[in-house]
Design an enzyme around this catalytic site. Structure first.
Site, PDB file in Angstrom:
ATOM      1  N   SER A 272      75.203  24.755  51.357  1.00 23.16           N
ATOM      2  CA  SER A 272      75.657  26.334  51.913  1.00 23.16           C
ATOM      3  C   SER A 272      76.281  27.142  52.504  1.00 23.16           C
ATOM      4  O   SER A 272      77.053  27.890  53.141  1.00 23.16           O
ATOM      5  CB  SER A 272      74.512  27.478  50.775  1.00 23.16           C
ATOM      6  OG  SER A 272      73.207  26.936  52.242  1.00 23.16           O
ATOM      7  N   HIS A 302      70.367  20.406  47.240  1.00 30.17           N
ATOM      8  CA  HIS A 302      70.224  21.260  47.986  1.00 30.17           C
ATOM      9  C   HIS A 302      68.899  22.562  47.879  1.00 30.17           C
ATOM     10  O   HIS A 302      67.645  22.305  47.349  1.00 30.17           O
ATOM     11  CB  HIS A 302      71.538  22.150  48.917  1.00 30.17           C
ATOM     12  CG  HIS A 302      71.216  22.712  49.355  1.00 30.17           C
ATOM     13  ND1 HIS A 302      71.225  22.969  50.616  1.00 30.17           N
ATOM     14  CD2 HIS A 302      72.608  23.847  49.658  1.00 30.17           C
ATOM     15  CE1 HIS A 302      71.126  23.820  51.654  1.00 30.17           C
ATOM     16  NE2 HIS A 302      72.613  23.904  50.769  1.00 30.17           N
ATOM     17  N   HIS A 348      65.910  14.099  54.009  1.00 32.74           N
ATOM     18  CA  HIS A 348      67.229  15.064  54.804  1.00 32.74           C
ATOM     19  C   HIS A 348      68.373  14.066  55.219  1.00 32.74           C
ATOM     20  O   HIS A 348      68.435  13.544  55.424  1.00 32.74           O
ATOM     21  CB  HIS A 348      66.035  15.506  55.543  1.00 32.74           C
ATOM     22  CG  HIS A 348      66.782  17.555  56.123  1.00 32.74           C
ATOM     23  ND1 HIS A 348      67.918  17.723  57.034  1.00 32.74           N
ATOM     24  CD2 HIS A 348      67.004  18.214  55.992  1.00 32.74           C
ATOM     25  CE1 HIS A 348      68.521  18.559  56.939  1.00 32.74           C
ATOM     26  NE2 HIS A 348      67.923  19.576  56.524  1.00 32.74           N
ATOM     27  N   ARG A 357      59.618  23.398  59.046  1.00 32.42           N
ATOM     28  CA  ARG A 357      59.726  25.330  57.782  1.00 32.42           C
ATOM     29  C   ARG A 357      58.728  23.966  56.525  1.00 32.42           C
ATOM     30  O   ARG A 357      57.722  25.077  56.767  1.00 32.42           O
ATOM     31  CB  ARG A 357      61.217  25.048  56.942  1.00 32.42           C
ATOM     32  CG  ARG A 357      62.058  25.528  58.148  1.00 32.42           C
ATOM     33  CD  ARG A 357      63.493  25.005  57.493  1.00 32.42           C
ATOM     34  NE  ARG A 357      63.882  23.490  57.031  1.00 32.42           N
ATOM     35  CZ  ARG A 357      65.002  23.888  56.581  1.00 32.42           C
ATOM     36  NH1 ARG A 357      65.659  25.324  55.510  1.00 32.42           N
ATOM     37  NH2 ARG A 357      65.262  22.872  56.157  1.00 32.42           N
ATOM     38  N   ASP A 403      61.539  22.124  50.807  1.00 30.14           N
ATOM     39  CA  ASP A 403      61.184  22.428  49.670  1.00 30.14           C
ATOM     40  C   ASP A 403      60.328  21.582  48.893  1.00 30.14           C
ATOM     41  O   ASP A 403      59.548  22.397  48.160  1.00 30.14           O
ATOM     42  CB  ASP A 403      62.343  21.820  48.652  1.00 30.14           C
ATOM     43  CG  ASP A 403      63.794  22.215  49.243  1.00 30.14           C
ATOM     44  OD1 ASP A 403      63.933  23.912  49.378  1.00 30.14           O
ATOM     45  OD2 ASP A 403      64.621  22.079  49.475  1.00 30.14           O
TER      46      ASP A 403
HETATM   47  N1  AMX Z   1      63.958   9.968  47.514  1.00 29.18           N
HETATM   48  C1  AMX Z   1      64.856   9.198  47.121  1.00 29.18           C
HETATM   49  N2  AMX Z   1      66.019   8.185  47.650  1.00 29.18           N
HETATM   50  C2  AMX Z   1      66.057   9.250  48.549  1.00 29.18           C
HETATM   51  C3  AMX Z   1      64.976  10.506  49.206  1.00 29.18           C
HETATM   52  C4  AMX Z   1      64.438  11.072  48.745  1.00 29.18           C
HETATM   53  N3  AMX Z   1      63.642  11.791  48.554  1.00 29.18           N
HETATM   54  N4  AMX Z   1      65.911  10.779  50.163  1.00 29.18           N
HETATM   55  C5  AMX Z   1      67.604   9.643  50.881  1.00 29.18           C
HETATM   56  N5  AMX Z   1      67.174   8.864  49.786  1.00 29.18           N
HETATM   57  C6  AMX Z   1      67.868   7.763  48.730  1.00 29.18           C
HETATM   58  C7  AMX Z   1      69.518   8.152  48.708  1.00 29.18           C
HETATM   59  O1  AMX Z   1      69.358   8.563  47.630  1.00 29.18           O
HETATM   60  C8  AMX Z   1      70.047   7.661  49.220  1.00 29.18           C
HETATM   61  O2  AMX Z   1      70.510   6.406  48.129  1.00 29.18           O
HETATM   62  P1  AMX Z   1      72.136   5.109  47.247  1.00 29.18           P
HETATM   63  O3  AMX Z   1      71.889   4.970  49.134  1.00 29.18           O
HETATM   64  O4  AMX Z   1      71.339   5.001  46.660  1.00 29.18           O
HETATM   65  O5  AMX Z   1      73.166   6.720  47.463  1.00 29.18           O
HETATM   66  C9  AMX Z   1      69.534   6.550  50.501  1.00 29.18           C
HETATM   67  O6  AMX Z   1      68.739   6.776  50.331  1.00 29.18           O
HETATM   68  C10 AMX Z   1      70.348   7.181  52.152  1.00 29.18           C
HETATM   69  O7  AMX Z   1      70.229   8.068  51.947  1.00 29.18           O
HETATM   70  P2  AMX Z   1      69.841   9.574  53.591  1.00 29.18           P
HETATM   71  O8  AMX Z   1      70.792   8.795  54.168  1.00 29.18           O
HETATM   72  O9  AMX Z   1      68.904   9.236  53.763  1.00 29.18           O
HETATM   73  O10 AMX Z   1      69.785  11.203  53.042  1.00 29.18           O
HETATM   74  P3  AMX Z   1      71.613  11.869  52.614  1.00 29.18           P
HETATM   75  O11 AMX Z   1      71.875  12.010  53.791  1.00 29.18           O
HETATM   76  O12 AMX Z   1      72.212  11.114  51.919  1.00 29.18           O
HETATM   77  O13 AMX Z   1      70.906  12.807  51.866  1.00 29.18           O
HETATM   78  C11 AMX Z   1      69.064  14.208  50.739  1.00 29.18           C
HETATM   79  C12 AMX Z   1      69.712  13.681  52.165  1.00 29.18           C
HETATM   80  C13 AMX Z   1      68.008  15.226  50.986  1.00 29.18           C
HETATM   81  C14 AMX Z   1      70.108  15.064  49.559  1.00 29.18           C
HETATM   82  C15 AMX Z   1      68.299  13.402  50.248  1.00 29.18           C
HETATM   83  O14 AMX Z   1      67.400  12.637  51.192  1.00 29.18           O
HETATM   84  C16 AMX Z   1      67.468  13.911  48.881  1.00 29.18           C
HETATM   85  O15 AMX Z   1      68.403  13.507  47.797  1.00 29.18           O
HETATM   86  N6  AMX Z   1      66.389  13.679  48.961  1.00 29.18           N
HETATM   87  C17 AMX Z   1      66.110  14.548  47.595  1.00 29.18           C
HETATM   88  C18 AMX Z   1      66.163  16.194  47.320  1.00 29.18           C
HETATM   89  C19 AMX Z   1      65.845  17.507  48.325  1.00 29.18           C
HETATM   90  O16 AMX Z   1      64.438  17.835  48.764  1.00 29.18           O
HETATM   91  N7  AMX Z   1      66.659  17.723  49.006  1.00 29.18           N
HETATM   92  C20 AMX Z   1      66.928  19.629  49.702  1.00 29.18           C
HETATM   93  C21 AMX Z   1      66.879  19.200  50.788  1.00 29.18           C
HETATM   94  C22 AMX Z   1      66.448  20.225  51.989  1.00 29.18           C
HETATM   95  C23 AMX Z   1      67.896  21.273  51.768  1.00 29.18           C
HETATM   96  O17 AMX Z   1      68.769  21.123  51.782  1.00 29.18           O
HETATM   97  N8  AMX Z   1      67.375  22.265  51.073  1.00 29.18           N
END
Ligand code: AMX
Length: 465
Positions: A272, A302, A348, A357, A403
């Protein structure tokens, strides 16, 4: 009256709960007019940046690996954002102040314990902790600007109730650019040195109007289109927001003050914030820039994650019932992962510890709703998920983010409409990204245009056949 300014660099490594050591002080303005204060600060910052770039502009600060181009540019230092910095272990610092420090130092509402988001906005804009009078002046200013133009109200009233609240929110913000003072001034040929002033005016108007828009959406969707009522010019932004939403519990208003403060800013690279900065760099006005950012916040990875968390917990409860064992939880989490989904609210892109947070919301829950069954479940999930994610071996950060906790607090006070939660996040995010946009214009940051490459071009670059 004179005030002290605590230089942020002195406290960058201060642990939460400890006040910064004051080794360098200077007097700052006691004016309650934020625009006037900014008008004094901006030339100083412009000179500082000019001098810094003159001396260090060609200094090399990093190298880039091929994987980073395919990996969402993680870790590439490519943006300047003054308002906040995210440390992987310590979490967010707003102008150098941690969340516990902000809770302690920032002005509050009468009888309140949580910081006024108005005071955080002042801090984000200026780098200074405001006085109570300065924070109150922002409350009054925003209350005076809260009216929403009739064409926007009409548009919102005509949306089908199947349209997601975030789509309504973003569309309403875009339609409000009819009011943009920046767009009007630009069309009339305003000098670029004045861009920041019009950006400031749009920012103040937009932030003031967001609760009204958000409350109209809420009432249309969940309260049979009842009226949001009128703004009380003597009350703060959060009080007016919760009143317009139809909530009277003072604790809910306190929660909203905390919520709106902590979701405001998370440095510049998140979807964002980066989007607002990018779109703003084309000199799209603040309404268009912010609406673009809201479309990014509406993504499930996000801001929509706060909705996803509650949807996921509801499924969990439907499948497993009220009381669950850790083993049952573990199995449910593994089923989520095995079906190729993420565990929402965990992980994250930058953080590598539990999000502060999350922690401050947990503390709020311990204080105000310790026996709430859903809070107990969220706390139990916190005990189980990290180990499962570690065993799963993919997520770089197995700990909860913001979240994972916000929904349970909202549910406790009766806001059960989870589809709406990201709108609250959006109202808050305006504080950080629009404070940054003012500084983007003040510093004359140019059109953003990084270089992209094709795989063919990259192969050639690294000498691969
Ligand atoms: N559950 C399952 N798998 C997860 C995970 C979770 N909570 N968090 C990361 N992973 C996986 C990723 O999908 C990725 O898998 P891939 O290699 O098959 O594509 C692998 O672990 C490596 O990811 P990462 O480097 O640890 O995370 P990232 O920087 O690519 O992504 C985020 C970060 C937040 C998108 C990811 O942790 C996620 O999808 N979390 C759940 C959704 C969430 O809570 N989002 C809110 C974030 C905060 C915000 O912006 N409000």
């Amino acid at each position: 009256m004179s005030f002290i300014r605590i230089f942020s660099q002195n406290i960058l490594r201060v642990k939460p709960n400890f006040l910064p050591a004051v080794s360098s002080v200077r007097s700052v303005s006691d004016s309650t007019n934020l625009k006037e204060v900014l008008a004094n600060l901006i030339p100083q910052q412009q000179n500082e940046v000019k001098e810094f770039r003159k001396n260090y502009g060609n200094k090399v600060i990093g190298e880039i690996q091929v994987d980073q181009l395919y990996g969402g540019m993680r870790g590439i230092k490519g943006l300047v954002t003054e308002t906040s910095v995210l440390d992987a272990d310590e979490g967010i610092e707003f102008r150098g102040y941690s969340i516990p420090q902000c809770q302690k130092l920032l002005p509050k509402a009468p009888g309140g314990e949580e910081p006024l988001p108005e005071s955080l906005f002042w801090l984000l804009c200026t780098g200074d902790i405001p006085t109570q009078q300065q924070a109150d002046a922002i409350s009054k200013d925003w209350a005076s600007r809260a009216d929403v133009p009739s064409h926007v109200v009409h548009m919102l009233n005509n949306f089908p109730n199947t349209l997601h609240p975030m789509s309504q929110f973003s569309a309403a913000i875009t339609a409000m650019n009819s009011e943009s003072k920046f767009a009007k001034a630009y069309a009339e040929g305003v000098h670029k040195s004045l861009y920041w002033e019009y950006t400031y005016e749009d920012t103040m108007d937009l932030i003031a109007k967001l609760p009204t828009i958000a409350a109209i959406i809420y009432r249309n969707l969940y309260r049979e289109g009842s009226s949001v009522g009128v703004i009380d010019a003597e009350k703060d932004w959060s009080f007016n927001f919760t009143t317009m939403l139809g909530y009277e519990d003072e604790k809910f208003t306190e929660l909203m003050r905390l919520y709106l403060a902590i979701h405001s800013d998370h440095e510049g690279g998140n979807v964002s914030a980066h989007t607002v900065h990018l779109v703003g760099s084309a000199l799209s006005d603040p309404y268009l820039s912010f609406a673009a950012g809201m479309n990014g916040l509406a993504g499930p990875l996000h801001g929509l994650a706060n909705q996803e968390v509650l949807v996921w917990i509801t499924k969990l409860q439907e499948q497993l019932g009220g009381e669950v064992s850790n083993d049952q939880l573990k199995e449910f989490i593994w089923n989520t992962l095995k079906s190729g989904q993420v565990v929402p609210g965990y992980g994250h892109a930058v953080l590598r510890k539990t999000d502060p947070r999350y922690m401050c919301q947990r503390e709020f829950a311990f204080k105000h709703l310790p026996n709430d069954p859903l809070f107990k479940l969220v706390a139990q999930i916190y005990e189980v998920v990290p180990d499962v994610l570690l065993e799963h071996g993919k997520a770089k950060n197995p700990w909860p983010n913001v979240d994972a906790h916000s929904g349970v607090l909202l549910q406790h006070f009766g806001m059960t409409e989870m589809n709406y939660y990201t709108v609250l996040f959006g109202v808050s995010r305006a504080l950080g990204v629009l404070a940054s946009l003012i500084w983007d214009r003040a510093l004359g940051l140019p059109l953003e245009r990084p270089k992209s490459m094709s795989t063919k071009g990259l192969k050639k670059l690294v000498g691969s056949s």
